[in-house]
Write a protein that holds these residues in place. Structure first.
Motif, PDB file in Angstrom:
ATOM      1  N   VAL A 156      37.391  -0.360  52.783  1.00 56.10           N
ATOM      2  CA  VAL A 156      38.819  -0.692  52.716  1.00 56.10           C
ATOM      3  C   VAL A 156      39.168  -1.743  53.758  1.00 56.10           C
ATOM      4  O   VAL A 156      39.871  -2.723  53.469  1.00 56.10           O
ATOM      5  N   ARG A 157      38.664  -1.552  54.972  1.00 56.59           N
ATOM      6  CA  ARG A 157      38.956  -2.490  56.058  1.00 56.59           C
ATOM      7  C   ARG A 157      38.448  -3.889  55.722  1.00 56.59           C
ATOM      8  O   ARG A 157      39.153  -4.885  55.912  1.00 56.59           O
ATOM      9  N   SER A 158      37.235  -3.969  55.197  1.00 54.73           N
ATOM     10  CA  SER A 158      36.656  -5.274  54.885  1.00 54.73           C
ATOM     11  C   SER A 158      37.442  -5.995  53.792  1.00 54.73           C
ATOM     12  O   SER A 158      37.698  -7.199  53.888  1.00 54.73           O
ATOM     13  N   ILE A 159      37.863  -5.272  52.768  1.00 53.39           N
ATOM     14  CA  ILE A 159      38.633  -5.878  51.671  1.00 53.39           C
ATOM     15  C   ILE A 159      39.969  -6.408  52.172  1.00 53.39           C
ATOM     16  O   ILE A 159      40.393  -7.518  51.829  1.00 53.39           O
ATOM     17  N   LEU A 160      40.648  -5.625  53.007  1.00 49.83           N
ATOM     18  CA  LEU A 160      41.933  -6.052  53.571  1.00 49.83           C
ATOM     19  C   LEU A 160      41.777  -7.307  54.424  1.00 49.83           C
ATOM     20  O   LEU A 160      42.580  -8.241  54.327  1.00 49.83           O
ATOM     21  N   GLU A 161      40.732  -7.324  55.260  1.00 48.73           N
ATOM     22  CA  GLU A 161      40.533  -8.458  56.153  1.00 48.73           C
ATOM     23  C   GLU A 161      40.286  -9.744  55.371  1.00 48.73           C
ATOM     24  O   GLU A 161      40.791 -10.814  55.724  1.00 48.73           O
ATOM     25  N   ILE A 162      39.501  -9.652  54.293  1.00 51.02           N
ATOM     26  CA  ILE A 162      39.194 -10.834  53.495  1.00 51.02           C
ATOM     27  C   ILE A 162      40.445 -11.355  52.792  1.00 51.02           C
ATOM     28  O   ILE A 162      40.699 -12.567  52.735  1.00 51.02           O
ATOM     29  N   PHE A 163      41.273 -10.450  52.269  1.00 51.48           N
ATOM     30  CA  PHE A 163      42.504 -10.849  51.588  1.00 51.48           C
ATOM     31  C   PHE A 163      43.453 -11.564  52.545  1.00 51.48           C
ATOM     32  O   PHE A 163      44.015 -12.617  52.218  1.00 51.48           O
ATOM     33  N   VAL A 164      43.632 -10.992  53.731  1.00 48.85           N
ATOM     34  CA  VAL A 164      44.523 -11.593  54.723  1.00 48.85           C
ATOM     35  C   VAL A 164      43.964 -12.932  55.204  1.00 48.85           C
ATOM     36  O   VAL A 164      44.724 -13.875  55.462  1.00 48.85           O
ATOM     37  N   LEU A 165      42.652 -13.022  55.293  1.00 46.51           N
ATOM     38  CA  LEU A 165      42.009 -14.261  55.730  1.00 46.51           C
ATOM     39  C   LEU A 165      42.363 -15.426  54.814  1.00 46.51           C
ATOM     40  O   LEU A 165      42.710 -16.518  55.279  1.00 46.51           O
ATOM     41  N   VAL A 166      42.306 -15.189  53.527  1.00 50.20           N
ATOM     42  CA  VAL A 166      42.623 -16.245  52.555  1.00 50.20           C
ATOM     43  C   VAL A 166      44.080 -16.671  52.690  1.00 50.20           C
ATOM     44  O   VAL A 166      44.405 -17.867  52.681  1.00 50.20           O
ATOM     45  N   THR A 167      44.970 -15.689  52.849  1.00 50.31           N
ATOM     46  CA  THR A 167      46.395 -15.997  53.000  1.00 50.31           C
ATOM     47  C   THR A 167      46.652 -16.809  54.261  1.00 50.31           C
ATOM     48  O   THR A 167      47.395 -17.799  54.246  1.00 50.31           O
ATOM     49  N   GLY A 168      46.027 -16.414  55.366  1.00 51.33           N
ATOM     50  CA  GLY A 168      46.197 -17.145  56.620  1.00 51.33           C
ATOM     51  C   GLY A 168      45.648 -18.555  56.538  1.00 51.33           C
ATOM     52  O   GLY A 168      46.240 -19.496  57.090  1.00 51.33           O
ATOM     53  N   TRP A 169      44.541 -18.725  55.854  1.00 49.93           N
ATOM     54  CA  TRP A 169      43.942 -20.057  55.683  1.00 49.93           C
ATOM     55  C   TRP A 169      44.876 -20.984  54.917  1.00 49.93           C
ATOM     56  O   TRP A 169      45.026 -22.163  55.264  1.00 49.93           O
ATOM     57  N   LEU A 170      45.548 -20.462  53.899  1.00 53.77           N
ATOM     58  CA  LEU A 170      46.494 -21.275  53.131  1.00 53.77           C
ATOM     59  C   LEU A 170      47.674 -21.730  53.985  1.00 53.77           C
ATOM     60  O   LEU A 170      48.294 -22.757  53.688  1.00 53.77           O
ATOM     61  N   LEU A 171      47.969 -20.970  55.049  1.00 55.98           N
ATOM     62  CA  LEU A 171      49.064 -21.332  55.954  1.00 55.98           C
ATOM     63  C   LEU A 171      48.595 -22.242  57.091  1.00 55.98           C
ATOM     64  O   LEU A 171      49.400 -22.655  57.925  1.00 55.98           O
ATOM     65  N   GLY A 172      47.312 -22.552  57.123  1.00 58.31           N
ATOM     66  CA  GLY A 172      46.801 -23.446  58.156  1.00 58.31           C
ATOM     67  C   GLY A 172      46.304 -22.753  59.400  1.00 58.31           C
ATOM     68  O   GLY A 172      46.145 -23.393  60.449  1.00 58.31           O
ATOM     69  N   GLY A 173      46.048 -21.446  59.319  1.00 53.97           N
ATOM     70  CA  GLY A 173      45.545 -20.709  60.474  1.00 53.97           C
ATOM     71  C   GLY A 173      44.134 -21.120  60.836  1.00 53.97           C
ATOM     72  O   GLY A 173      43.404 -21.673  60.005  1.00 53.97           O
ATOM     73  N   PRO A 174      43.701 -20.866  62.096  1.00 54.83           N
ATOM     74  CA  PRO A 174      42.381 -21.289  62.572  1.00 54.83           C
ATOM     75  C   PRO A 174      41.244 -20.430  62.036  1.00 54.83           C
ATOM     76  O   PRO A 174      41.116 -19.256  62.375  1.00 54.83           O
ATOM     77  N   ILE A 175      40.416 -21.024  61.200  1.00 53.61           N
ATOM     78  CA  ILE A 175      39.269 -20.321  60.640  1.00 53.61           C
ATOM     79  C   ILE A 175      37.984 -21.026  61.069  1.00 53.61           C
ATOM     80  O   ILE A 175      37.866 -22.245  60.955  1.00 53.61           O
ATOM     81  N   PHE A 176      37.041 -20.222  61.583  1.00 52.64           N
ATOM     82  CA  PHE A 176      35.737 -20.769  61.916  1.00 52.64           C
ATOM     83  C   PHE A 176      34.717 -19.647  61.757  1.00 52.64           C
ATOM     84  O   PHE A 176      35.031 -18.584  61.197  1.00 52.64           O
ATOM     85  N   ILE A 177      33.522 -19.831  62.258  1.00 48.08           N
ATOM     86  CA  ILE A 177      32.451 -18.857  62.052  1.00 48.08           C
ATOM     87  C   ILE A 177      32.842 -17.470  62.556  1.00 48.08           C
ATOM     88  O   ILE A 177      32.553 -16.453  61.921  1.00 48.08           O
ATOM     89  N   GLY A 178      33.502 -17.420  63.712  1.00 49.01           N
ATOM     90  CA  GLY A 178      33.895 -16.134  64.274  1.00 49.01           C
ATOM     91  C   GLY A 178      34.823 -15.341  63.369  1.00 49.01           C
ATOM     92  O   GLY A 178      34.792 -14.109  63.361  1.00 49.01           O
ATOM     93  N   THR A 179      35.629 -16.039  62.598  1.00 54.60           N
ATOM     94  CA  THR A 179      36.541 -15.374  61.669  1.00 54.60           C
ATOM     95  C   THR A 179      35.765 -14.627  60.598  1.00 54.60           C
ATOM     96  O   THR A 179      36.071 -13.474  60.264  1.00 54.60           O
ATOM     97  N   PHE A 180      34.740 -15.263  60.058  1.00 57.57           N
ATOM     98  CA  PHE A 180      33.933 -14.633  59.016  1.00 57.57           C
ATOM     99  C   PHE A 180      33.070 -13.514  59.584  1.00 57.57           C
ATOM    100  O   PHE A 180      32.854 -12.492  58.935  1.00 57.57           O
ATOM    101  N   LEU A 181      32.588 -13.716  60.823  1.00 57.24           N
ATOM    102  CA  LEU A 181      31.841 -12.652  61.474  1.00 57.24           C
ATOM    103  C   LEU A 181      32.713 -11.405  61.621  1.00 57.24           C
ATOM    104  O   LEU A 181      32.270 -10.278  61.362  1.00 57.24           O
ATOM    105  N   PHE A 182      33.971 -11.622  62.043  1.00 52.89           N
ATOM    106  CA  PHE A 182      34.890 -10.497  62.198  1.00 52.89           C
ATOM    107  C   PHE A 182      35.146  -9.816  60.855  1.00 52.89           C
ATOM    108  O   PHE A 182      35.102  -8.584  60.751  1.00 52.89           O
ATOM    109  N   ALA A 183      35.415 -10.615  59.829  1.00 56.31           N
ATOM    110  CA  ALA A 183      35.760 -10.061  58.514  1.00 56.31           C
ATOM    111  C   ALA A 183      34.655  -9.173  57.959  1.00 56.31           C
ATOM    112  O   ALA A 183      34.933  -8.128  57.351  1.00 56.31           O
TER     113      ALA A 183
END
Length: 225
Positions: A156-183
């Motif tokens: 559940v946690r992993s699915i939520l994190e991935i969904f929020v990640l996509v939304t944040g990316w569309l808003l211009g949030g900072p995404i890099f390798i560490g973001t995917f490691l966290f997700a």
């Protein structure tokens, strides 16, 4: 874990310590420059688009999620959820003001800081939940979905994190390798820390309960003598 009224101070102490650790982990990831957590990608994206502060957006998003979770569970959230919503946002902004928290000059230091942030977030989250005062907005949603679907908490946690990640990316949030490691790492690490934190809290509460019992017995004996 049976709750005792006289243990509220201990429970709130564990709760706040957990929030402090978790918020510190969020900030470590933000300033590590290897990518923020998915939720903070969203918060930073909102900050870049609309202003305010990252901590303020953490609180606003928390309010929306808390309301959605209440509708899903058809029950009012615990006081801990409200405290989490407010304190985490405040702690994030306060940590970001600390002058000694700076991005490491070397890439190795950045990744070490980022990994430390992931571990701190996982442990802090599990620790404050184990206090039994109610999960925060995001974790309340995670637990509600787990209860409704029967899925494992790490899934559940992993699915939520991935969904929020996509939304944040569309808003211009900072995404890099560490973001995917966290997700992808937050689920398994949380799954490991969760039972550990519950055992730790149970032992701490049992220890303080026995200590208080001995102090009361000693006072009664002195009173009788």
């Amino acid at each position: 874990m049976k709750k005792k009224p006289e243990q509220l101070v201990e429970r709130y102490t564990i709760f706040v310590v957990g929030l402090l650790i978790m918020a510190f982990g969020f900030v470590l990831l933000i300033i590590s420059d290897i990518g923020a957590t998915p939720w903070d990608v969203l918060h930073v994206g909102l900050f870049l688009q609309l202003g305010l502060t990252i901590g303020t957006w953490s609180i606003i998003v928390g309010i929306v999620i808390l309301a959605s979770t209440s509708l899903l569970t058809k029950s009012l959230p615990k006081i801990g959820a409200f405290l989490n919503m407010l304190l985490v946002g405040v702690f994030i902004d306060l940590y970001l003001l600390l002058p000694f928290l700076k991005t490491p000059s070397y890439i190795v230091g950045q990744y070490v800081m980022g990994m430390a942030g992931i571990i701190a977030v996982s442990f802090g989250m599990c620790l404050y939940i184990s206090a039994g005062l109610g999960a925060g907005p995001r974790d309340s949603l995670m637990l509600a979905i787990r209860d409704k679907t029967g899925w494992k908490i790490q899934h559940v946690r992993s699915i939520l994190e991935i969904f929020v990640l996509v939304t944040g990316w569309l808003l211009g949030g900072p995404i890099f390798i560490g973001t995917f490691l966290f997700a992808f790492m937050i689920g398994p690490i949380t799954g490991w820390f969760f039972p550990l934190s519950e055992r730790l809290t149970k032992r701490l509460l049992l220890f303080t309960s026995k200590k208080m019992s001995k102090m009361n017995d000693h006072s009664m004996k002195r009173g009788i003598s």
